[in-house]
Design a protein around this motif. Sequence first.
Motif, short mmCIF file in Angstrom:
data_model
loop_
_atom_site.label_atom_id
_atom_site.label_comp_id
_atom_site.label_asym_id
_atom_site.label_seq_id
_atom_site.Cartn_x
_atom_site.Cartn_y
_atom_site.Cartn_z
N ARG A 150 0.84 -1.19 0.00
CA ARG A 150 0.00 0.00 0.00
C ARG A 150 0.87 1.23 0.00
O ARG A 150 0.44 2.30 -0.30
CB ARG A 150 -0.87 0.06 1.25
CG ARG A 150 -1.91 -0.99 1.34
CD ARG A 150 -2.94 -0.76 0.25
NE ARG A 150 -3.65 -2.01 0.00
CZ ARG A 150 -4.81 -2.31 0.57
NH1 ARG A 150 -5.39 -1.45 1.35
NH2 ARG A 150 -5.38 -3.45 0.34
N ASP A 155 -1.58 5.71 -0.54
CA ASP A 155 -2.41 4.52 -0.38
C ASP A 155 -3.32 4.52 -1.60
O ASP A 155 -4.25 5.33 -1.69
CB ASP A 155 -3.21 4.56 0.93
CG ASP A 155 -3.76 3.17 1.26
OD1 ASP A 155 -3.91 2.38 0.32
OD2 ASP A 155 -4.03 2.91 2.44
N ASP A 191 -7.32 3.25 -0.09
CA ASP A 191 -7.40 3.09 1.35
C ASP A 191 -8.82 2.61 1.66
O ASP A 191 -9.79 3.23 1.21
CB ASP A 191 -7.12 4.44 2.03
CG ASP A 191 -7.22 4.33 3.53
OD1 ASP A 191 -6.74 3.34 4.10
OD2 ASP A 191 -7.79 5.26 4.15
N GLY A 192 -8.91 1.50 2.39
CA GLY A 192 -10.23 0.94 2.67
C GLY A 192 -10.68 0.01 1.56
O GLY A 192 -11.80 0.12 1.06
N TRP A 227 0.93 5.66 5.51
CA TRP A 227 0.04 5.94 4.36
C TRP A 227 -1.43 5.85 4.72
O TRP A 227 -2.27 6.28 3.94
CB TRP A 227 0.36 5.02 3.18
CG TRP A 227 0.34 3.56 3.49
CD1 TRP A 227 -0.74 2.73 3.43
CD2 TRP A 227 1.43 2.75 3.92
NE1 TRP A 227 -0.38 1.46 3.80
CE2 TRP A 227 0.95 1.43 4.09
CE3 TRP A 227 2.79 3.00 4.16
CZ2 TRP A 227 1.75 0.38 4.50
CZ3 TRP A 227 3.60 1.95 4.56
CH2 TRP A 227 3.07 0.66 4.73
N ASP A 228 -1.73 5.32 5.90
CA ASP A 228 -3.13 5.28 6.34
C ASP A 228 -3.55 6.56 7.06
O ASP A 228 -4.73 6.67 7.45
CB ASP A 228 -3.36 4.08 7.26
CG ASP A 228 -3.57 2.79 6.47
OD1 ASP A 228 -4.12 2.87 5.35
OD2 ASP A 228 -3.18 1.72 6.97
MG MG Z 1 -5.07 1.97 3.91
#
Ligand code: MG
Length: 398
Positions: free
Chosen positions: A15, A184, A187-188, A334-335
């Motif tokens: 990621r 990312d 993300d998710g 990155w989150d």
């Molecule tokens: Mg993420």
Amino acid sequence: MAMTLSSGSINLLTRRVFYSKPNIQAKPVSSLRLEGRTVASSMSYDKELAAAKKAASLAARLCQALPLTLCFLCCVNVQKGLLQSDVHSKSDKSPVTVADYGSQVLVSFVLKRELPFESFSLDSGDLRKQEGQETLQRITKIVNDTLDSDLACNEFPLSEEDVLDAIDSGKSEGGSRGRHWVLDPIDGTKGFMRGDQYAIALALLDQGKVVLGVLSCPNLPLASIASSDRHAHDKVGCLFSAQVGGGTYMQSLDGAPPVKVHISATENPEEASFFESYEAAHSLHDLSSSIANILGVKAPPVRIDSQAKYGALSRGDGAIYLRFPHKGYREKIWDHAAGCIVVTEAGGVVTDAAGIPLDFSKGRYLDLATGIIVTNKKLMPALLKAVRESLEAKASAL
Ligand code: MG
Ligand code: AMP
């Protein structure tokens, strides 16, 4: 929910995508210096921000081109065109899709095109191997389909080698020196596959500080998610952007002009609602609930995937974000990098559970004490107290 690799051979997609440029010349607006180092807030990152917005918007277009149809994953809808063979699992068992790769290729491609003097490191990966061929062809197709819809692009179509180069561009480890793009690509991913919230999250670190961030949230309503008007949520697709010292802006992904946004100013916890992860595996819902009770929050939790939470918080849809991963989980930069600057530039505060600001200068991990909490400056002291009391109660119950 962990997903298994359905077919194909790719078992990992990072990621993290760092494009490092240790020796870049930042553009000083005024020459503030602190301990011999140029202070990041004195720089203008206009050009980099414009490139990041373009990159994240195009990546969103690729993700949106995979709308809902296929029934998969225990009868939960997943994105149309997303074949079972498109979903792989990383070493930590979290899912990764061809859309993750596609998003990564587009961001890399746009950053290179818009910022030609950046240097990018190249390396090869699993997709170069024979067993990655089918996936590589699929990624190349969805990337070219997306670029085809971007009339301004004339370096088209990309070859499989171009795609591999773009994917391989991110091998930096981040850190406190130089500049690093932090991405990312989706993300998710679990939210993406459910047809819920996800974000393309792109940030730039300069000397270990986040200096700009962009969150592209294709499924986030343009109107507040707190609105009870059924039709208020019909229009979706938000792009949040922030650079250090410049405030936070939101615009629709279809290109309407940006508007400045601000975090909720509420001082009264009874009026505040709080956000947390949709996935119980990502954050301790019972702990958040105990914190909210102690604080006096009346509203039920709002559960959303991804850094779309930071975006929604930056425009005041809620007032608090609580994130308490299960023991042993290490948060990755990155989150949070893009989300953090989007919220702080809108007037919010992002800290760990002890009230210490997040440190993005240590490489890939944040290495925090316990969790991440976000709110406005006025509510933060009471929130910290409630967090401390809840953690103490939890420890004494063991
Ligand atoms: Mg993420
Ligand atoms: P959210 O939707 O806010 O829960 O955040 C999604 C991100 O959580 C993903 O991009 C993952 O990197 C991260 N994640 C994956 N596994 C975990 C876990 N066990 N605990 C906390 N976060 C996780």
